[in-house]
Scaffold this motif. Structure first.
Motif, PDB file in Angstrom:
ATOM      1  N   VAL A 254      28.791   1.515 -33.281  1.00  0.00           N
ATOM      2  CA  VAL A 254      29.483   2.005 -32.091  1.00  0.00           C
ATOM      3  C   VAL A 254      28.619   1.802 -30.856  1.00  0.00           C
ATOM      4  N   GLN A 255      27.329   2.104 -30.973  1.00  0.00           N
ATOM      5  CA  GLN A 255      26.427   1.936 -29.828  1.00  0.00           C
ATOM      6  C   GLN A 255      26.397   0.485 -29.347  1.00  0.00           C
ATOM      7  N   VAL A 258      29.656  -0.099 -27.382  1.00  0.00           N
ATOM      8  CA  VAL A 258      29.590   0.618 -26.107  1.00  0.00           C
ATOM      9  C   VAL A 258      28.670  -0.109 -25.124  1.00  0.00           C
ATOM     10  N   VAL A 277      33.689   6.399 -22.909  1.00  0.00           N
ATOM     11  CA  VAL A 277      34.056   5.945 -24.247  1.00  0.00           C
ATOM     12  C   VAL A 277      34.402   7.148 -25.121  1.00  0.00           C
ATOM     13  N   LEU A 279      35.348   8.297 -28.958  1.00  0.00           N
ATOM     14  CA  LEU A 279      35.268   7.918 -30.361  1.00  0.00           C
ATOM     15  C   LEU A 279      36.346   8.647 -31.150  1.00  0.00           C
ATOM     16  N   TRP A 384      26.295  12.064 -31.678  1.00  0.00           N
ATOM     17  CA  TRP A 384      27.059  10.851 -31.347  1.00  0.00           C
ATOM     18  C   TRP A 384      26.926  10.509 -29.861  1.00  0.00           C
ATOM     19  N   THR A 385      26.988  11.512 -29.009  1.00  0.00           N
ATOM     20  CA  THR A 385      26.873  11.216 -27.563  1.00  0.00           C
ATOM     21  C   THR A 385      25.476  10.738 -27.217  1.00  0.00           C
ATOM     22  N   VAL A 390      28.602   7.563 -26.605  1.00  0.00           N
ATOM     23  CA  VAL A 390      29.992   7.911 -26.340  1.00  0.00           C
ATOM     24  C   VAL A 390      30.047   9.135 -25.433  1.00  0.00           C
ATOM     25  N   ASP A 391      31.197   9.303 -24.759  1.00  0.00           N
ATOM     26  CA  ASP A 391      31.374  10.405 -23.814  1.00  0.00           C
ATOM     27  C   ASP A 391      32.259  11.511 -24.347  1.00  0.00           C
TER      28      ASP A 391
END
Length: 455
Positions: A254-255, A258, A277, A279, A384-385, A390-391
């Motif tokens: 994911v990173q 992003v 972003v 998720l 995760w953030t 991700v936001d």
């Protein structure tokens, strides 16, 4: 300073959305989807929890890849029957003040002129709380439903989308100047004709000479969501999207997505902060870890493996019905979601099988659930953030309404205590709540189509 976490409820105007089979759970109310009170109650609940919005998925076809038939989809209520999500939004907006509404609409099958008016109307009726999830579709059944033999090729759909975006930007941003509307009762002039422009678009797909029928809405252009993770999809997102919806099996994967999208956006003259972003996530929680695990095992009793395979077959364009459990699955050329096949290969390896796929579908979808106490869930979301960039999260429903009750009652207070979740809504339109301004910034691709430069 800690990053604020955003939450959207992720749902669909249907019975079975992502977690297939859970509609059979005795506490689930998703079969009430035809009842407007069900949705207004839902909206009040989400606003009480300070959710940023509800993100509505939608499809225009049926899932008929599995077994080359829609029968299994109908048996399992796999996103069929499905009703129009846009018609729910005014009712939900009428009982809330701040909740945003992201709605999926397939641009391939929508006239841009009519669609632009529908979005402006929704932006007016919600007081500037509408967002559009831009999709180009992935179902041949949808193409056949409107008289085509099949879908356009994957990249050709993005070519069409680029022209479509240019045209709707012209309508939303360029047709009416900000001060075109006078509403002068003394002179009898409502709008100044000199400040309302006919836009002229003569492209490969569309020929339009018309003024936008709606006066400027609070946001003009709705907040733009997009979920493409393929190479072409990422470029499209970097150009147009404000909110990007991603799914992934690992933080590293994911990173990477992003970072790539944000880097491309910066290369196009935008700021990395212009893109938030979200998720995809599924949460099963309770007061304690034991409570959460007990609930998870209870939910698993109602999962439909067949329905889960029906959904996966359609999104990957592969008929899993014809494979034995341990038979290697061969890639079949299709125009479905390219990134879904890539994600499956990353998770299960190049020699993947139906058994490996089913092992991932513990709650009826390929999205692995996050199961744990509220503290454990909060820890995981924050990680995760911090680690993937991700936001926020699009939270899939499991058993409704209790899945959101659990998040609101148990998880959100912990996130608030840790300073990563709002304690009150900001004022303004949806875009202002997310980005601090009601209108698109001048760095966005739409800027060149504003009234002083319309073509």
């Amino acid at each position: 300073m800690s990053k604020e976490i955003h939450f959207n409820a992720f749902d669909m105007n249907c019975v079975g959305h992502i977690q297939q089979g859970l509609w059979r759970h005795p506490r689930d109310r998703s079969t009430e989807y035809k009842n407007i009170q069900y949705w207004t109650e839902y909206a009040r609940k989400l606003e009480k929890g300070l959710f940023d919005g509800i993100f509505f998925a939608d499809v225009l076809g049926v899932y008929d890849v599995y077994g080359a038939s829609p029968d299994a989809a109908l048996r399992g209520a796999v996103q069929v029957p499905v009703n129009d999500p846009t018609l729910l939004i005014p009712a939900m907006a009428a009982v809330t003040q701040h909740l945003g509404f992201g709605v999926t609409s397939n641009l391939v099958y929508e006239s841009p002129f009519q669609f632009a008016r529908r979005m402006s109307t929704l932006d007016h009726l919600t007081g500037g709380r509408i967002g559009w999830n831009i999709v180009t579709g992935y179902l041949d059944s949808a193409a056949r439903a409107i008289g085509l033999s099949g879908q356009m090729a994957h990249d050709d759909r993005y070519d069409l989308a680029e022209e479509y975006m240019e045209l709707v930007y012209k309508l939303w941003e360029g047709s009416w100047e900000d001060d075109a509307v006078n509403r002068n009762q003394d002179t009898g002039v409502y709008a100044d004709p000199a400040k309302v422009h006919v836009i002229h678009h003569h492209g490969h797909q569309y020929q339009v000479d018309a003024m936008h029928l709606s006066e400027p809405s609070p946001q003009r252009t709705p907040v733009l969501y997009q979920a493409g993770s393929s190479t072409r999809g990422r470029l499209f997102a970097a150009t147009h999207a404000e909110c990007v919806f991603v799914n992934g099996q690992s933080k590293e994967g994911v990173q990477s997505i992003v970072s790539d999208i944000r880097a491309q956006a910066v290369g196009l003259g935008r700021a990395a902060s212009d893109i938030k972003v979200f998720l995809g996530a599924t949460i099963v929680t309770g007061k304690t870890e034991a409570d959460a695990k007990e609930k998870f095992e209870d939910y698993r009793k109602y999962v439909s493996s067949e329905a889960a395979l029906v959904h996966a077959a359609a999104s990957m364009g592969i008929d899993f019905e014809k494979y034995e459990l341990d038979e290697p699955i061969v890639d079949e050329k299709s125009q479905a979601i390219v990134s879904n096949i890539e994600a499956m290969k990353r998770a299960a390896g190049p020699q993947w099988t139906k058994r490996k796929l089913l092992e991932q579908m513990t709650l009826g979808s390929r999205q692995p659930p996050l199961v744990g106490s509220a503290e454990q869930v909060a820890d995981a979301l924050i990680a995760w953030t911090q680690e993937a960039g991700v936001d926020g999260f699009n939270l899939s429903r499991t058993v409704v309404p209790e899945c959101f009750d659990d998040i609101i009652e148990h998880v959100i207070p912990i996130l608030q205590e840790r300073g990563v979740y709002k304690t009150a809504y900001r004022s303004g339109a949806l875009r202002s709540k997310l980005f601090g301004t009601d209108r698109l910034p001048t760095s966005h691709a739409a800027n060149r189509f504003r009234a002083n430069s319309v073509g």
